[in-house]
Write an enzyme that holds these catalytic residues in place. Structure first.
Site, mmCIF file in Angstrom:
data_model
loop_
_atom_site.group_PDB
_atom_site.id
_atom_site.type_symbol
_atom_site.label_atom_id
_atom_site.label_comp_id
_atom_site.label_asym_id
_atom_site.label_seq_id
_atom_site.Cartn_x
_atom_site.Cartn_y
_atom_site.Cartn_z
ATOM 1 C CG ASN A 175 7.286 80.524 0.143
ATOM 2 O OD1 ASN A 175 6.947 79.441 -0.383
ATOM 3 N ND2 ASN A 175 8.379 80.843 -0.493
ATOM 4 N N GLY A 191 10.709 73.478 -0.388
ATOM 5 C CA GLY A 191 10.873 73.720 1.054
ATOM 6 C C GLY A 191 12.519 73.934 1.654
ATOM 7 C CB SER A 192 14.228 74.090 4.998
ATOM 8 O OG SER A 192 13.767 72.899 5.432
ATOM 9 N N GLY A 249 14.463 69.048 2.959
ATOM 10 C CA GLY A 249 14.472 68.435 1.494
ATOM 11 C C GLY A 249 15.476 67.479 1.246
ATOM 12 C CD GLU A 251 12.738 76.024 -5.270
ATOM 13 O OE1 GLU A 251 13.753 76.437 -5.160
ATOM 14 O OE2 GLU A 251 11.808 76.565 -5.265
ATOM 15 C CB CYS A 262 13.168 79.818 -2.546
ATOM 16 S SG CYS A 262 12.367 79.744 -3.965
#
Length: 469
Positions: free
Chosen positions: A143, A219-220, A224, A241, A275
């Protein structure tokens, strides 16, 4: 036989806009070893040379802003006006890293003569220095392929690390262009490498390789935490993150027009694929009808379409998998008593998902329990501030949050109860200052991003003690 290339398709029209190499584990291993050679070069480079390179990157990004924004719009489906902002942020971030490196790396002189033990401290000088770690692996999300590149690479280079960048397979072209700009700016080619391929095929190498010292990922949460557990077991540093399900709390004394306008933007910007998007809207029952009406009207006014169109507000989601996940969230809400409205539909031919509002939302729904990465807005009515806080804190995420009220004292009291990395009063959950700490509580992250914080995470603190003879 494994295909040698991967096609990159625009999510807005599914046309092929480029190809990248499908690297093997052996090729990735070679890239990491090359990056270590780069580390040996730039770690010995005077700081002024590294910061000069970063400033040159900023200049080139300003010069190439339109070209990169168009690439970003085609590759990621980000509306062109938002894509330009992303490139601008990346430019400023490289400049900030250059400006702040000397402050972060200046070290300290400790007055050890303040301590009785160990004996003889009056004859000692103790200083500390910050030294680079080595090779950093930067795993990027789809993103923000340009700005996330900047957030991870600029601080790493500033403090003397080399970087192996693993972009999302959905948006690899931007990372390749960013690397070209770094090389054009004077960075040794070995100091920044880009590896492309499917994570399932090359993931182990970029995580496990003994020359990798730190892994930074955006990322997710699921991905992560899986990587984090493996990395820590190998003694590697991590910056993660991760996901968010950021609440927007609207109290009964809020300015409804302002709150609804900001909430619509926070939820639907980049088709809700941020996010720190405002993913759950929690409204006091006294104003929920008025707020919902205003929210609907503003959603209807958004234009969904071609990201390259200057008038487009919302583009597509990134891929078919995302469309399917969002469809399941919406069906779940219908089954569990939600009123689902497809307020605004996009064109045919791409991964467009209708801008969706779920009123009468409840905590049993996936829309309130999980991170919904797309243009779906659940609105839940609450009877008290305590209930609002309880619902806000009810997920495993804790990235950012927002409160709308005219009573700042009340907002500050609520902010003390919210378990989030940031509480934004009377503004968007999307607010982020690139030089300030960014990250979350609970499963929203490990460590903090932000130029200074990242530099600190990417360096080791070394004490040097001198006993005077």
């Amino acid at each position: 036989m494994m295909s040698e290339v991967i096609e990159v398709r625009s999510p807005s029209n599914l046309k092929v806009i480029g190809t990248v190499k499908r690297m093997s584990k052996d090729e990735v291993r070679g890239e990491i070893e090359e990056a270590y050679k780069g580390f040996e070069i730039i770690s010995k480079m005077p700081l002024y040379k590294r910061t000069s390179i970063l400033r040159k990157v900023s200049e080139i990004l300003d010069r190439e802003r339109e070209r990169l924004a168009r690439l970003l719009a085609m590759e990621a489906g980000k509306p062109i006006k938002d894509a330009r902002v992303e490139v601008l942020r990346a430019s400023r971030l490289f400049r900030q890293a250059a400006d702040e490196a000397a402050i972060v790396l200046e070290g300290k002189n400790y007055r050890v003569d303040a301590y009785e033990y160990p004996p003889g401290n009056e004859n000692r000088i103790v200083i500390s220095t910050r030294e680079p770690l080595g090779v950093v692996t930067a795993i990027l999300p789809f993103n923000f392929p340009i700005n996330s590149f900047a957030h991870k690479v600029a601080p790493a280079i500033a403090v003397g690390n080399s970087v192996v960048v693993k972009p999302s397979i959905n948006t690899p072209l931007s990372a390749i262009e960013m690397r070209k700009i770094l090389i054009e700016s004077g960075l040794p080619e070995s100091a920044v490498r880009v590896v492309t391929g499917y994570s399932s095929e090359i993931g182990d190498e970029i995580i496990n390789h003994p020359l990798v010292s730190l892994i930074t990922l955006t990322g997710s949460t699921q991905t992560g935490l899986s990587i984090a557990s493996r990395a820590v077991s190998l003694g590697k540093r991590i910056i993660m993150e991760l996901g968010g399900s950021d609440p927007i709390i609207v109290l009964e004394d809020a300015n409804i027009d302002r709150a609804s306008s900001i909430a619509v933007r926070a939820r639907f910007e980049y088709a809700g694929q941020n996010c720190n998007a405002g993913k759950r809207i929690i409204v006091r029952e006294e104003i929920v009808d008025k707020f919902t009406k205003a929210f609907y009207e503003k959603v209807k006014s958004l234009k969904i379409g071609d990201p390259l169109d200057e008038t487009t507000d919302v583009g597509p989601v990134i891929n078919m998998e995302s469309v399917e996940k969002l469809s399941s969230v919406v069906e779940d809400a219908k089954i569990k008593g939600g009123k689902v409205d497809f307020v605004n539909k996009g064109p045919e031919g791409g991964y467009f998902f209708p801008l969706t509002v779920i009123s009468n939302a409840n905590l049993d729904m996936l829309a309130l329990k999980t991170e919904v990465f797309g243009p779906v807005a659940p609105i839940v009515s609450v009877k008290s501030d305590e209930e609002a806080v309880s619902i806000a804190n009810s997920t495993e995420y804790g990235l950012q949050s927002a409160i709308f009220t005219n009573d700042v004292n009340r907002a500050l009291k609520i902010s003390r109860e919210l378990k989030f990395g940031a509480v934004i009063i009377n503004d968007s959950t999307r607010l982020r200052w690139d030089s300030l700490p960014f990250g979350g509580f609970k499963k929203s992250g490990i460590g903090r991003e932000g130029v200074r914080d990242t530099m600190l995470e990417m360096t080791e603190n070394k004490l040097i003690a001198i006993t005077l003879l």
